[in-house]
Design an enzyme around this catalytic site. Structure first.
Site, PDB file in Angstrom:
ATOM      1  N   HIS A 366      28.222  70.154  40.465  1.00  0.00           N
ATOM      2  CA  HIS A 366      29.292  69.349  40.215  1.00  0.00           C
ATOM      3  C   HIS A 366      30.564  69.913  40.949  1.00  0.00           C
ATOM      4  O   HIS A 366      31.651  69.069  40.988  1.00  0.00           O
ATOM      5  CB  HIS A 366      29.835  68.993  38.752  1.00  0.00           C
ATOM      6  N   LYS A 552      43.515  63.048  33.272  1.00  0.00           N
ATOM      7  CA  LYS A 552      42.115  63.895  33.466  1.00  0.00           C
ATOM      8  C   LYS A 552      42.612  65.516  33.168  1.00  0.00           C
ATOM      9  O   LYS A 552      43.877  65.518  32.882  1.00  0.00           O
ATOM     10  CB  LYS A 552      42.132  63.829  35.144  1.00  0.00           C
ATOM     11  N   ARG A 553      41.734  65.972  33.107  1.00  0.00           N
ATOM     12  CA  ARG A 553      41.850  67.417  32.994  1.00  0.00           C
ATOM     13  C   ARG A 553      42.887  67.985  33.594  1.00  0.00           C
ATOM     14  O   ARG A 553      43.191  67.729  34.991  1.00  0.00           O
ATOM     15  CB  ARG A 553      40.725  68.455  33.035  1.00  0.00           C
ATOM     16  N   LYS A 558      43.418  69.213  41.131  1.00  0.00           N
ATOM     17  CA  LYS A 558      43.719  67.580  40.619  1.00  0.00           C
ATOM     18  C   LYS A 558      45.066  67.278  41.059  1.00  0.00           C
ATOM     19  O   LYS A 558      45.720  66.276  41.020  1.00  0.00           O
ATOM     20  CB  LYS A 558      43.386  67.492  39.302  1.00  0.00           C
ATOM     21  N   THR A 660      35.133  60.311  37.374  1.00  0.00           N
ATOM     22  CA  THR A 660      34.545  59.154  37.038  1.00  0.00           C
ATOM     23  C   THR A 660      35.784  58.294  36.546  1.00  0.00           C
ATOM     24  O   THR A 660      35.696  57.030  36.625  1.00  0.00           O
ATOM     25  CB  THR A 660      33.569  59.504  35.913  1.00  0.00           C
ATOM     26  N   LYS A 664      36.483  54.218  36.040  1.00  0.00           N
ATOM     27  CA  LYS A 664      36.857  53.375  35.041  1.00  0.00           C
ATOM     28  C   LYS A 664      38.154  52.473  35.254  1.00  0.00           C
ATOM     29  O   LYS A 664      38.337  51.484  34.866  1.00  0.00           O
ATOM     30  CB  LYS A 664      37.373  54.359  33.743  1.00  0.00           C
TER      31      LYS A 664
END
Ligand SMILES: *Cc1c(COP(=O)(O)O)cnc(C)c1O
Length: 838
Positions: A366, A552-553, A558, A660, A664
């Site tokens: 991943h 998100k985390r 990110k 992901t 969504k």
């Protein structure tokens, strides 16, 4: 819920969440009353909301059990190849509503409970013990819609999940789970420590410490197909004779305390977060899951009808009947463990054992972020799992022997370093015929170019890409029933099982009534979420503002920081020109940080400090609000995603394997602002790049910039707006009591920013202006929304799982024909369920 009107103003019966019939409602009510009475031993006068929740859950469970037993009987009879999914990742989502949807009884339950109370949500929300299920694993199970495989998911049964921001424990099992059932008859020993004895008949691992693994099963129903698979979680139990020595010499208290320590193995589950923590307890957990699971798999395999009448069991058919998918490197020890079982216990010769092992395992990678990769110290391995370390050395040696001289680049160091074990490459060596990367194409390129180059040159076929997916049951039907039913009215109901049918919505892109209905659903979802925010955060929310969301985390790659810089820039711009037109925004950022990840915690601190200043500035008013969503989790995602206008996925190109979250949001009618990274790339492919807000460096540009050398100072000197924003953070504008609070962030941004925040700043700000422009035209905005929903079909996990089945596990997708449920049979009836071993 009121069924939305069709074009002609008629109401149409939509059955994607079940049908309300007088009978079904009466049946649910009957079950509910019975369970309240017989199972919970309460009457309505004294029952608590928790009792009501359990009564409902047990009622729903009644619809599950026959299907569960029948599915397992069916597997037992047909003996198909079984696919096992090993994972230490645990993204929990609540189970009750999802189960009701998949069984097709949600509407009936809604109606029954509505007649009793007023809204089922009230019970489900407050009292649902976190349900169960990690994200990938749960979709893995529930997505076997029409696939003929017999899947299992194995995991730890941890009593506490670490809730990272506040680091408070979230003990979701304290009140028990109505779904879960203990299977003490399948309890299994797991060994640790000890030493290796070399005997004439091979190596023996002796003098070990034994902990018992107790299985707990949770059913996972497929969507309206009578199939119920299950997830098996393991919980640590001390054996009865644990530290009996102490007990015999009279130190009873010490013996009991030691038992507790032993059981700590499964008390806490580390969050999965692209961040390697390296605690001994984690290694123990990893081996715990692996060792218990492999014994369980082998037991089941030995008990199945393999090869007709083989008297003496052999392992020749093992890879034909068993596929094991390793989710990330966390369960990697499964490979040396299977070798140990085959060679040391089953006495199979090494080469043959190796062939069986290679054919059995596949591995999903991943990430290539170095801080995410596991590296265990050799001395810890030597102490905890001495035999496994020997086996790993041997695998390594044999691999190097096979290579010869041609691959001089591949040194011994790559597999085993003097002080560490880097397991990603190891996995490349051993995932034999069918290995797999779940990475998006872009990461495939990185792999090929850098980290795994030697391996992919060597065995090209081993590497493949599988695009991730999400389950449309949870991420549309459950979280956004209004939108799901609106879509069903336009294109029929089949899209729930075949999401690619969403393409049919393209016909309605210019349909004024559909545009109106779509924006009405969004507006209602926003209204609901605004109320939630006002209640939880005591901040007045403008429901007409653009809901701009990044959840998100929290992780440097990110780039929540980039988002934060934009917020400050917007704040400055309003302050400077309060008269200028401004498209109002409610910016929501949410996510947990891994324990011990200092920079992530500082980023949260910065966001909340900026929020304090912005939200309390009277000049800003309803133009801009900033909310940091605490404790972001699946149940919160289900609330925020349907209410989002703009969805942010702005990682540095080449760092996000897939994501992901982006999928969504797309499915729920948000537009995406993002870099060409992860699955954004494929979303742009599906929807057309012009229908996403794509900005910033691409992979090639990042590589180019790395060659040239990234210099943050350059951007700071050249962009006055950026300079102002950074100076404010640096000078304590957002932290007046502690002006140097964000020094570490500033230092990082200028000197160690691996993720090049400043390099994308200008492009990001410009892109955000394009977003605001389009938002001013609601009709054009909604047209793009419809195009995005229509293009989201590829991102169903049904498609992902089918690809895994075909390309990796080698199992034939075919319709399961599990018969519908019936009453329990008499024990003496020959088709009774007694001989079924789950
Ligand atoms: C989907 C989801 C994620 C993954 O989000 P990304 O944007 O892909 O990182 C994380 N946490 C929760 C609770 C989710 O539901």
């Amino acid at each position: 819920m009121v069924t939305p009107l069709t074009d002609q103003g008629k109401r149409k019966q939509i059955s994607i969440r079940g049908i309300v019939g007088v009978e079904s409602v009466a049946e649910i009510k009957k079950g509910f009353n019975r369970h309240l009475h017989f199972t919970l031993v309460k009457d309505r006068n004294v029952a608590t909301p928790r009792d009501f929740f359990f009564a409902l859950a047990h009622t729903v469970n009644d619809h599950l059990v026959s299907r569960w037993l029948r599915t397992q009987q069916y597997y037992c009879e047909k003996n198909p190849k079984r696919v096992y999914y090993l994972s230490l990742e645990f993204y929990i989502g609540r189970t009750l509503q999802n189960t009701m949807i998949n069984l097709g009884i949600q509407k009936a339950c809604d109606e029954a409970i509505y007649q009793y109370f007023d809204k089922i949500q009230k019970i489900a929300e407050k009292y649902a013990p976190a349900g169960l299920l990690l994200q990938l694993a749960s979709l893995f199970l529930s997505n076997t819609l029409c696939i003929y495989i017999a899947p299992f998911v194995y995991n730890l049964q941890a009593f506490y999940k670490k809730s990272c921001l506040a680091e408070e424990a979230d003990d979701w099992l304290r009140f028990g789970s109505p779904w879960e059932i203990a299977r003490p008859e399948y309890i299994l020993p797991v060994h640790y420590y000890g030493r290796v004895e070399n005997t004439e008949t091979g190596s023996k691992w002796v003098d070990t410490q034994v902990i018992l693994a107790m299985p707990y099963d949770t059913p996972v129903p497929g969507y309206m197909n009578n199939t119920v698979n299950f997830m098996r979680l393991w919980s640590a139990k001390a054996p009865n004779d644990f530290n009996l020595k102490d007990f015999n010499v009279g130190d009873y208290v010490q013996a009991v305390l030691d038992r507790n320590l032993a059981e700590n193995i499964t008390r806490v589950l580390y969050p999965n977060d692209n961040f390697f923590i390296g605690k001994e307890l984690r290694l123990k957990q990893e081996y715990f899951v692996v060792a218990a699971t492999l014994q369980d798999i082998i037991r089941r395999h030995k008990a199945s009808k393999v090869g007709g009448n083989t008297k003496r069991f052999n392992f020749d058919h093992f890879p034909e009947k068993v596929a094991i998918q390793l989710n990330d490197t966390h369960p990697a020890l499964a490979i040396p463990e299977l070798m140990r079982i085959l060679v040391d216990i089953e006495k199979i010769q090494w080469e043959k054992a190796w062939n069986i092992t290679k054919k059995t395992f596949s591995y999903t990678n991943h990430t290539v972020l170095p801080e995410a990769l596991e590296r265990w110290p050799v001395d810890l391995m030597e102490k905890l799992l001495p035999r496994h370390l020997q086996i790993i050395y041997e695998i390594n040696q044999k691999h190097l022997d096979n290579l010869g001289f041609e691959f001089s680049g591949l040194t011994k160091e790559i597999l085993i370093k003097k002080d560490a074990k880097n397991r990603a490459p190891l996995k490349c060596v051993l995932s034999g015929e069918r290995s797999c990367n779940d990475l998006e194409k872009i990461i495939m390129q990185i792999n090929d170019k850098e980290r795994f180059k030697d391996f992919s040159d060597l065995e090209v076929d081993k590497f493949q890409n599988k695009t991730n997916g999400i389950t449309p049951r949870r991420w549309l039907l459950l979280c956004n029933p209004e939108l799901a039913e609106l879509i069903a009215m336009k294109i029929g109901e089949a899209f729930v099982k075949d999401l690619s049918q969403l393409r049919k919505l393209n016909v309605f892109v210019n349909d004024d009534i559909f545009i109106r209905d779509i924006s009405k659903v969004k507006q209602e979802n926003k209204q609901k979420f605004a109320q939630y925010l006002e209640r939880e955060y005591k901040v007045k929310i403008n429901p007409a503002s653009m809901f701009d969301v990044q959840v998100k985390r929290i992780h440097e790659y990110k780039r929540q920081l980039l988002n934060c810089l934009h917020i400050i820039a917007m704040y400055n711009s309003i302050k400077k020109n309060p008269e200028n037109a401004f498209v109002p925004r409610t910016v929501v950022i949410g996510g947990k940080a891994a324990p011990g990840y200092h920079m992530a915690k500082m980023i949260i601190k910065l966001i909340t400090s900026v929020a304090d200043v912005v939200n309390n500035d009277p000049l800003i008013g309803s133009k801009l609000k900033v909310i940091f969503l605490e404790n972001y989790r699946v149940s919160l995602a289900e609330k925020v995603i349907p209410a989002t206008d703009l969805s942010q996925h702005i990682s540095t190109a080449g760092t996000e394997a897939s994501g992901t979250g982006n999928m969504k949001f797309m499915l729920n009618g948000a537009l995406t602002i993002g870099t060409m990274d992860g699955a954004n790339v494929e979303m742009a492919e599906e929807a057309g790049e012009e229908n996403l807000f794509i900005f910033g460096l691409r992979m090639e540009d990042v590589v180019e910039l790395d060659k040239k050398g990234y210099n943050a100072q350059e951007y700071y000197d050249r962009l006055p707006e950026l300079k102002e924003v950074i100076d404010q953070i640096k000078n304590g504008f957002f932290s007046p009591k502690q002006p140097d609070l964000f020094k570490d962030i500033i230092d990082m941004l200028f000197h160690f920013d691996r993720f090049k925040v400043f390099a994308d700043y200008e492009a990001y700000i410009n892109c955000q202006q394009r977003v605001s422009q389009l938002y001013q035209n609601p009709k054009e905005w909604t047209k793009v929304v419809i195009k995005n929903i229509a293009a989201a079909g590829k991102f169903s996990s049904d498609r992902t799982i089918k690809e895994y089945a075909k390309d990796i596990w080698n199992v034939e997708p075919s319709d399961l024909k599990i018969p519908p449920p019936n009453e329990p049979k008499d024990l003496l009836n020959e088709t009774a369920t007694a001989n079924v071993k789950p």
